[in-house]
Design a protein around this motif. Sequence first.
Motif, mmCIF file in Angstrom:
data_model
loop_
_atom_site.group_PDB
_atom_site.id
_atom_site.type_symbol
_atom_site.label_atom_id
_atom_site.label_comp_id
_atom_site.label_asym_id
_atom_site.label_seq_id
_atom_site.Cartn_x
_atom_site.Cartn_y
_atom_site.Cartn_z
ATOM 1 N N ASP A 110 0.834 -1.204 0.000
ATOM 2 C CA ASP A 110 0.000 0.000 0.000
ATOM 3 C C ASP A 110 0.869 1.255 0.000
ATOM 4 O O ASP A 110 0.541 2.263 -0.621
ATOM 5 N N ALA A 111 1.987 1.191 0.741
ATOM 6 C CA ALA A 111 2.839 2.362 0.934
ATOM 7 C C ALA A 111 3.911 2.512 -0.140
ATOM 8 O O ALA A 111 4.726 3.435 -0.079
ATOM 9 N N GLY A 112 3.925 1.611 -1.125
ATOM 10 C CA GLY A 112 4.929 1.698 -2.173
ATOM 11 C C GLY A 112 6.302 1.219 -1.733
ATOM 12 O O GLY A 112 7.321 1.602 -2.307
ATOM 13 N N LEU A 113 6.332 0.363 -0.704
ATOM 14 C CA LEU A 113 7.601 -0.138 -0.168
ATOM 15 C C LEU A 113 7.851 -1.591 -0.583
ATOM 16 O O LEU A 113 8.459 -2.373 0.146
ATOM 17 N N ASN A 114 7.395 -1.949 -1.768
ATOM 18 C CA ASN A 114 7.554 -3.313 -2.264
ATOM 19 C C ASN A 114 9.003 -3.769 -2.221
ATOM 20 O O ASN A 114 9.295 -4.940 -1.947
ATOM 21 N N PHE A 115 9.938 -2.853 -2.505
ATOM 22 C CA PHE A 115 11.361 -3.194 -2.559
ATOM 23 C C PHE A 115 11.894 -3.697 -1.220
ATOM 24 O O PHE A 115 12.943 -4.355 -1.171
ATOM 25 N N ALA A 116 11.183 -3.393 -0.130
ATOM 26 C CA ALA A 116 11.647 -3.780 1.201
ATOM 27 C C ALA A 116 11.113 -5.148 1.629
ATOM 28 O O ALA A 116 11.399 -5.602 2.739
ATOM 29 N N VAL A 117 10.339 -5.794 0.786
ATOM 30 C CA VAL A 117 9.725 -7.084 1.120
ATOM 31 C C VAL A 117 10.492 -8.221 0.441
ATOM 32 O O VAL A 117 10.630 -8.238 -0.782
ATOM 33 N N ALA A 118 10.992 -9.149 1.237
ATOM 34 C CA ALA A 118 11.725 -10.301 0.696
ATOM 35 C C ALA A 118 10.777 -11.182 -0.110
ATOM 36 O O ALA A 118 9.673 -11.491 0.337
ATOM 37 N N LYS A 119 11.209 -11.564 -1.285
ATOM 38 C CA LYS A 119 10.378 -12.391 -2.152
ATOM 39 C C LYS A 119 10.811 -13.859 -2.162
ATOM 40 O O LYS A 119 10.115 -14.701 -2.720
ATOM 41 N N ASP A 120 11.955 -14.134 -1.546
ATOM 42 C CA ASP A 120 12.508 -15.482 -1.629
ATOM 43 C C ASP A 120 12.587 -16.196 -0.291
ATOM 44 O O ASP A 120 13.301 -17.189 -0.151
ATOM 45 N N LYS A 121 11.886 -15.690 0.745
ATOM 46 C CA LYS A 121 11.900 -16.365 2.039
ATOM 47 C C LYS A 121 10.627 -16.043 2.804
ATOM 48 O O LYS A 121 9.959 -15.040 2.540
ATOM 49 N N GLU A 122 10.314 -16.925 3.759
ATOM 50 C CA GLU A 122 9.146 -16.698 4.595
ATOM 51 C C GLU A 122 9.537 -15.883 5.823
ATOM 52 O O GLU A 122 10.662 -15.979 6.320
ATOM 53 N N PHE A 123 8.612 -15.082 6.313
ATOM 54 C CA PHE A 123 8.823 -14.272 7.510
ATOM 55 C C PHE A 123 7.458 -14.045 8.132
ATOM 56 O O PHE A 123 6.413 -14.349 7.520
ATOM 57 N N LEU A 124 7.437 -13.524 9.351
ATOM 58 C CA LEU A 124 6.157 -13.233 9.983
ATOM 59 C C LEU A 124 5.392 -12.226 9.131
ATOM 60 O O LEU A 124 5.866 -11.127 8.881
ATOM 61 N N GLY A 125 4.228 -12.607 8.668
ATOM 62 C CA GLY A 125 3.438 -11.709 7.824
ATOM 63 C C GLY A 125 3.512 -12.022 6.348
ATOM 64 O O GLY A 125 2.748 -11.449 5.566
ATOM 65 N N SER A 126 4.408 -12.907 5.933
ATOM 66 C CA SER A 126 4.558 -13.175 4.498
ATOM 67 C C SER A 126 3.301 -13.794 3.892
ATOM 68 O O SER A 126 2.932 -13.471 2.760
ATOM 69 N N LYS A 127 2.625 -14.656 4.648
ATOM 70 C CA LYS A 127 1.400 -15.266 4.115
ATOM 71 C C LYS A 127 0.293 -14.239 3.967
ATOM 72 O O LYS A 127 -0.463 -14.251 2.991
ATOM 73 N N ALA A 128 0.201 -13.323 4.934
ATOM 74 C CA ALA A 128 -0.815 -12.270 4.845
ATOM 75 C C ALA A 128 -0.558 -11.375 3.638
ATOM 76 O O ALA A 128 -1.493 -10.983 2.927
ATOM 77 N N LEU A 129 0.711 -11.065 3.381
ATOM 78 C CA LEU A 129 1.038 -10.221 2.230
ATOM 79 C C LEU A 129 0.754 -10.947 0.917
ATOM 80 O O LEU A 129 0.322 -10.331 -0.060
ATOM 81 N N ALA A 130 0.990 -12.255 0.894
ATOM 82 C CA ALA A 130 0.767 -13.021 -0.328
ATOM 83 C C ALA A 130 -0.698 -13.004 -0.733
ATOM 84 O O ALA A 130 -1.027 -13.080 -1.919
ATOM 85 N N ASN A 131 -1.574 -12.885 0.250
ATOM 86 C CA ASN A 131 -3.016 -12.886 -0.029
ATOM 87 C C ASN A 131 -3.629 -11.487 -0.045
ATOM 88 O O ASN A 131 -4.844 -11.344 -0.151
#
Length: 250
Positions: free
Chosen positions: A137-158
Motif C-alpha cells: 500500500d505504501a509503495g515499499l515493495n522493494f523492502a519485502v523479501a520475495k525469496d523467504k518466509e517471515f512473519l506476515g509473508s502469508k498475509a502479504l501473499a493474499n
Amino acid sequence: HDMAWLTDHLPADGSVTLKDVTASLTCFGIWGPAARDIIGTLTNVNLSTQSFPFLSMRETTIKGIPVQLVRVTFVGELGYEVYADAARGAELWEILWKAGQPFGMKACGYKAIDSLRTEKGYLYWGSDISPDETPFDAGLNFAVAKDKEFLGSKALANHTVKKKLVTIVLDDPKAVVLSNEPVRINNKISGRVTSGAYGASIGSSIAFAYLPVELVTPGTQTEIFVFGKWISGKVVKGPLYDPKGLKVRI
C-alpha cells in the motif's frame, strides 16, 4: 513500537533477554554534501563508498570518544549518524560543531528534517505507515523479501491492494498541511493527508495521502482542505528530490 514488537516475539524459554538502551545513547546527524569532508577531519576510518558503503556501520573514536558511525541519512543527502554514550553528548556536540564551521555547517532542527525527508519521499512510522497499511500500500515493495518466509509473508501473499500512498504537490506553496486534512477528487472526499511539509529544495508544498488505486495516476487533480480553504493540487510521481537516490550513495 519496536520494543513492543520484539518483546511480543521473544522465545518463551527465556533464552533471549531484551534491554532498551536508548536513553543511554546520544545521536547526531551530519548530513549534506560536505558530510564526508567534516567527518574525515575527525577519524582515520576510510570513508569512501567502496570501503564504507551506504547503510553500513563502523566503530571508531572521535577525539577519544568511542562512537558508532552509521552511513545513513533521513534528508536525502550524503550523511552519517554518530552514536555515543549520552554522558559525553555535550562534549561530542562541541567537537562536531567546531569541525563543521570551516565547511559552513548549520545547526538544524526537526522541521528542517521534515521538509527534506518529505521531498525525498521518506515516510514516518505512525502517520504515513502503520499496522493498518501493508508495504505494498505504501509503495515499499522493494523492502519485502520475495525469496523467504517471515512473519506476515502469508498475509502479504493474499493481500489485494485497494489503496496506495501518493505524493501530492499543492498549487499554493504557502498552504502547508499538518496531517489528517481531507483530500477531495471530483468533489468527493477520497482520502486524508497522512503528513506533509514545505519542500525547501523544490519550493513547493507537499502532502502524502492514501487514495483508492483507481485515483493514483500521476496528474490526477486534487483539492486539500488546508486551514479552511480548498487548495488545488495534483498527484505526482515521487520522490521529488533526487529520485534515483544518487546523492545518498555518492
